[in-house]
Design a protein around this motif. Structure first.
Motif, mmCIF file in Angstrom:
data_model
loop_
_atom_site.group_PDB
_atom_site.id
_atom_site.type_symbol
_atom_site.label_atom_id
_atom_site.label_comp_id
_atom_site.label_asym_id
_atom_site.label_seq_id
_atom_site.Cartn_x
_atom_site.Cartn_y
_atom_site.Cartn_z
ATOM 1 N N VAL A 178 0.854 -1.190 0.000
ATOM 2 C CA VAL A 178 0.000 0.000 0.000
ATOM 3 C C VAL A 178 0.890 1.240 0.000
ATOM 4 C CG1 VAL A 178 -0.135 0.060 2.517
ATOM 5 C CG2 VAL A 178 -1.949 1.135 1.170
ATOM 6 N N SER A 179 0.409 2.290 -0.624
ATOM 7 C CA SER A 179 1.178 3.532 -0.726
ATOM 8 C C SER A 179 1.247 4.254 0.621
ATOM 9 C CB SER A 179 0.537 4.446 -1.768
ATOM 10 O OG SER A 179 0.975 5.779 -1.621
ATOM 11 N N LEU A 180 2.446 4.645 1.019
ATOM 12 C CA LEU A 180 2.627 5.399 2.252
ATOM 13 C C LEU A 180 1.863 6.719 2.180
ATOM 14 C CD1 LEU A 180 4.000 5.639 5.021
ATOM 15 C CD2 LEU A 180 5.990 6.613 3.866
ATOM 16 N N GLY A 181 1.913 7.366 1.020
ATOM 17 C CA GLY A 181 1.191 8.626 0.843
ATOM 18 C C GLY A 181 -0.304 8.455 1.009
ATOM 19 N N ASP A 182 -0.841 7.343 0.486
ATOM 20 C CA ASP A 182 -2.271 7.079 0.628
ATOM 21 C C ASP A 182 -2.642 6.873 2.095
ATOM 22 O OD1 ASP A 182 -2.636 7.265 -2.080
ATOM 23 O OD2 ASP A 182 -2.708 5.100 -2.443
ATOM 24 N N LEU A 183 -1.768 6.199 2.841
ATOM 25 C CA LEU A 183 -2.029 5.975 4.256
ATOM 26 C C LEU A 183 -2.068 7.288 5.027
ATOM 27 C CD1 LEU A 183 0.142 2.824 5.090
ATOM 28 C CD2 LEU A 183 -2.352 2.972 5.020
ATOM 29 N N VAL A 184 -1.154 8.196 4.685
ATOM 30 C CA VAL A 184 -1.134 9.513 5.340
ATOM 31 C C VAL A 184 -2.450 10.242 5.097
ATOM 32 C CG1 VAL A 184 -0.072 11.808 5.365
ATOM 33 C CG2 VAL A 184 1.372 9.769 5.281
ATOM 34 N N GLU A 185 -2.907 10.231 3.856
ATOM 35 C CA GLU A 185 -4.151 10.927 3.518
ATOM 36 C C GLU A 185 -5.355 10.275 4.188
ATOM 37 O OE1 GLU A 185 -4.446 13.862 2.052
ATOM 38 O OE2 GLU A 185 -2.259 13.776 2.209
ATOM 39 N N GLU A 186 -5.374 8.939 4.251
ATOM 40 C CA GLU A 186 -6.482 8.233 4.915
ATOM 41 C C GLU A 186 -6.544 8.584 6.390
ATOM 42 O OE1 GLU A 186 -6.269 4.056 4.303
ATOM 43 O OE2 GLU A 186 -6.539 4.181 2.123
ATOM 44 N N LEU A 187 -5.381 8.654 7.026
ATOM 45 C CA LEU A 187 -5.337 8.989 8.448
ATOM 46 C C LEU A 187 -5.790 10.423 8.696
ATOM 47 C CD1 LEU A 187 -2.021 7.232 9.518
ATOM 48 C CD2 LEU A 187 -4.302 6.742 10.409
ATOM 49 N N ARG A 188 -5.364 11.332 7.827
ATOM 50 C CA ARG A 188 -5.781 12.735 7.980
ATOM 51 C C ARG A 188 -7.289 12.883 7.808
ATOM 52 N NH1 ARG A 188 -0.772 15.452 4.571
ATOM 53 N NH2 ARG A 188 0.683 15.604 6.340
ATOM 54 N N GLU A 189 -7.848 12.126 6.854
ATOM 55 C CA GLU A 189 -9.288 12.174 6.631
ATOM 56 C C GLU A 189 -10.030 11.580 7.825
ATOM 57 O OE1 GLU A 189 -13.105 12.621 5.181
ATOM 58 O OE2 GLU A 189 -11.221 13.635 4.653
ATOM 59 N N ARG A 190 -9.510 10.478 8.356
ATOM 60 C CA ARG A 190 -10.143 9.864 9.525
ATOM 61 C C ARG A 190 -10.060 10.806 10.721
ATOM 62 N NH1 ARG A 190 -8.462 3.794 11.090
ATOM 63 N NH2 ARG A 190 -8.661 3.637 8.830
#
Length: 232
Positions: free
Chosen positions: A172-184
């Protein structure tokens, strides 16, 4: 602390701050019971998926929450509980990113939170309870003896999660994880009912540069200072 009630340590914080594993270890060290409140919302999200209930249907989710057939089963107080939904072990199923995001959405609904309120408070039993979640210290156990609020940057939380997923063979993309966490985080902080925030009397612990064991020891020190040395 409310007289004659078992003591409670609440451990709140955003997704990925380590509150789950920290709470488990603190509970083991003290010999206390454990409440993983986030698991209840994940189980509800899984039940909704299983029964074809939309995450937008607040009334249907409320009814589902009130009749949720969920059990936390452990061999003894110090063991990590397995989570059962309708007779099936879903301990690992509910830990996916998909269920985490679904749980975050379900958690914004006031009727759902109200439906799960008494169920969470029922975990308060002797010799004591360590309660992990997002509103344990502000809403569920506002009279808790000790309130901890864990923080960490989105980048550090994403890095930790990225390592966990890679170990499981999930790319999984590290960048995608950052964005998912910020959205959560945004959803949790901006919801109208029980938004994510530290209680006014919480001890805030920045975990960015701390190991899990260091965070556990810090909480145990606070517990000891306030007269809670555990039963093990």
């Amino acid at each position: 602390m409310t007289p004659d009630l078992p003591p409670v340590i609440t451990v709140d914080g955003a997704s990925g701050t380590g509150k789950g594993v920290v709470s488990q270890r603190v509970a083991r060290q003290l010999g206390w019971r454990l409440l993983d409140s986030g698991a209840l919302y994940r189980v509800l999200a899984l039940a909704a998926q299983k029964h074809g209930v939309s995450l937008e249907n607040e009334e249907a989710l409320r009814v589902l929450a009130e009749h949720l057939d969920v059990q936390f089963v452990a061999e003894d107080l110090s063991a990590t509980a397995h989570i059962w939904l309708e007779g099936q072990d879903v301990t690992h199923t509910i830990r996916t990113e998909k269920m985490g995001n679904a749980a975050s959405k379900v958690g914004t609904l006031s009727a759902v939170r109200t439906a799960l309120l008494s169920r969470q408070r029922a975990f308060r039993e002797w010799p004591g309870l360590v309660a992990d979640g997002r509103d344990m210290g502000t809403i569920i156990f506002s009279d808790a003896d000790i309130k901890i609020f864990l923080t960490a940057s989105a980048e550090e939380r994403a890095r930790r999660r990225h390592i966990q997923l890679k170990e499981k063979g999930i790319d999984v993309s590290l960048g995608d994880l950052v964005e998912e966490l910020r959205e959560r985080d945004r959803r949790d902080q901006e919801r109208t009912v029980a938004p994510l925030k530290p209680a006014h009397d919480a001890v805030c612990v920045d975990t960015d540069r701390l190991t899990i064991e260091q965070v556990v020891q810090r909480i145990l020190e606070i517990a000891s200072e306030r007269g809670h040395k555990g039963t093990v």
